[in-house]
Design an enzyme around this catalytic site. Structure first.
Site, mmCIF file in Angstrom:
data_model
loop_
_atom_site.group_PDB
_atom_site.id
_atom_site.type_symbol
_atom_site.label_atom_id
_atom_site.label_comp_id
_atom_site.label_asym_id
_atom_site.label_seq_id
_atom_site.Cartn_x
_atom_site.Cartn_y
_atom_site.Cartn_z
ATOM 1 C CB SER A 49 43.822 82.144 29.290
ATOM 2 O OG SER A 49 43.586 81.839 27.805
ATOM 3 C CG ASP A 84 46.189 82.135 33.451
ATOM 4 O OD1 ASP A 84 46.123 82.516 35.309
ATOM 5 O OD2 ASP A 84 46.785 82.942 32.250
ATOM 6 C CG ASP A 105 40.834 86.301 38.601
ATOM 7 O OD1 ASP A 105 40.601 87.249 39.287
ATOM 8 O OD2 ASP A 105 41.286 86.770 37.198
ATOM 9 N N GLY A 209 54.393 87.060 35.065
ATOM 10 C CA GLY A 209 56.147 87.566 35.365
ATOM 11 C C GLY A 209 57.544 87.904 34.123
ATOM 12 C CG ASN A 229 50.996 82.576 36.805
ATOM 13 O OD1 ASN A 229 51.093 81.815 37.146
ATOM 14 N ND2 ASN A 229 49.502 82.722 36.582
#
Ligand code: 13P
Length: 287
Positions: A49, A84, A105, A209, A229
Site C-alpha cells: 500500500s 495496492d 485505484d 480476503g 487480496n
C-alpha cells in the site's frame, strides 16, 4: 526476478484457482511470504500500500529489497511486486521504482476521470511489461485511513474500464477491507455474475480476503475471480503471536529481547496464514 501478474492470473482464471496477494510491511513479512510460496510451489503477489511504502522509506527501497530477497533466497516461483490501491502519482513512482505490477485505484473519481487516468497508465505500463489492475465500485472498510462506502460496481462501467486494456479488474461486490461486521450480508454473486457476463475472460480481483467464508471464496473463484487480496488476517496473526510471546514472559530479561527472537513467532504465524490461504485459493503446486 520479478514478473508481471498478467500471465499467472490468466493461468489461474483458466485453471479455476486464485493467486493470493499478501501485503507486506517489513522484511520479516516479505521473507515469510516468499518462503511459504516457494515451499508450496505457488505463484504469489506481494502487495504494497502507499502507507506501507512510506513506512519502508519509499518504493525504491521496497523494490530493491524484494528483488534482492528473491535472488538470495533462491525463490523460483513467479513473484509479482504490486502497488495496492495506488494513486495516480503513486503509480508513476512505482513504475519508476521497478514494481512489476500496479493497481491504480480510480474508484473515487467520476467514471470519466477514472477512465482517462487508467488509459494513460495502460500505455505507460504496457511499454514496460507491467501488469495493471483497475478498480470500479469502491471497496468498503478502511484502508490507510481512507474509508470506502463499499458500493457494488456497475457492470457497464466495469466493461468500459476492462476494455481499456488493463490486465485485471477489482470490482466491488459487497466486499470490505478488514474484519466483516456480524451483520454482513455476504458477497453479491448476482452482481459478480453480471460483471463476468460483461467483461468475459478478464481476471477479476477480490479485495478484502480476510474473513470471507471458504464457500464464498470458492464460488467467487468459479465466477472468474483469479486474485484475492489478504492483509488484515496476516496482521492479526502476527499481532496475536507477538502478544502471546510477550505475555508468556519469554526470557525478555535474557536473550528474548533480541528482535530476531521477538519477531520469530509472529513471522511463523504469517507463514501459517499464508499457507492456509494458498490451500484455500487452490494455488499450491501451480507455479
Ligand atoms: P483485508 O485487509 O480485508 O484482508 O483486505 C486486503 C486488501 O484487499 C488489500 O487491498
Amino acid at each position: 526476478m520479478l514478473v508481471s501478474a498478467k500471465e499467472m492470473l490468466n493461468k489461474a482464471r483458466e485453471g479455476k484457482y486464485a493467486v493470493g496477494q499478501f501485503n507486506i510491511n517489513n522484511l520479516e513479512w516479505t521473507k515469510a511470504i516468499l518462503l511459504t510460496a516457494e515451499e508450496l510451489k505457488s505463484p504469489v503477489i506481494l502487495g504494497v500500500s502507499e502507507g506501507a511504502g512510506k513506512y519502508m522509506t519509499g518504493f525504491k527501497t521496497v523494490a530493491a529489497m524484494v528483488k534482492a530477497m528473491v535472488e538470495e533466497l533462491n525463490i523460483t516461483v513467479p513473484v509479482a511486486l504490486h502497488l495496492d490501491h495506488g494513486s495516480y502519482e503513486g503509480s508513476l513512482k512505482c513504475i519508476e521504482a521497478g514494481f512489476s505490477s500496479i493497481m491504480f485505484d480510480g474508484s473515487h473519481y467520476p467514471i470519466a476521470e477514472n477512465v482517462e487516468k487508467t488509459t494513460e497508465l495502460v500505455k505507460l505500463c504496457g511499454e514496460k511489461g507491467i501488469s495493471l489492475e483497475a478498480e470500479v465500485g469502491s471497496i468498503g472498510g478502511e484502508e490507510d485511513g481512507v474509508v470506502g462506502l463499499g458500493e457494488c460496481a456497475d457492470p457497464n462501467e466495469c466493461k468500459a474500464v476492462a476494455d481499456l486494456g488493463i490486465d485485471m479488474l477489482a470490482a466491488g461486490i459487497g466486499n470490505i477491507h478488514g474484519k466483516y461486521p456480524a451483520n454482513w450480508p455476504g458477497l453479491r454473486f448476482d452482481v459478480l455474475e453480471s460483471i463476468k457476463e460483461k467483461v468475459g475472460d478478464m481476471p477479476l480481483v477480490l479485495h478484502g480476503g480476510t474473513g470471507i467464508p471458504a464457500e464464498m471464496i470458492q464460488k467467487a473463484i468459479s465466477l472468474g475471480v483469479a486474485k484475492i487480496n489478504v492483509n488484515t488476517e496476516c496482521q492479526l496473526s502476527f499481532a496475536d503471536a507477538t502478544r502471546k510471546y510477550i505475555e508468556a514472559g519469554k526470557d525478555l530479561e535474557g536473550k528474548g529481547f533480541d528482535p530476531r527472537k521477538l519477531l520469530a513467532p509472529g513471522t511463523e504465524a504469517i507463514k501459517a496464514t499464508v499457507k492456509e490461504k494458498m490451500e484455500l485459493f487452490g494455488s499450491v503446486g501451480k507455479a
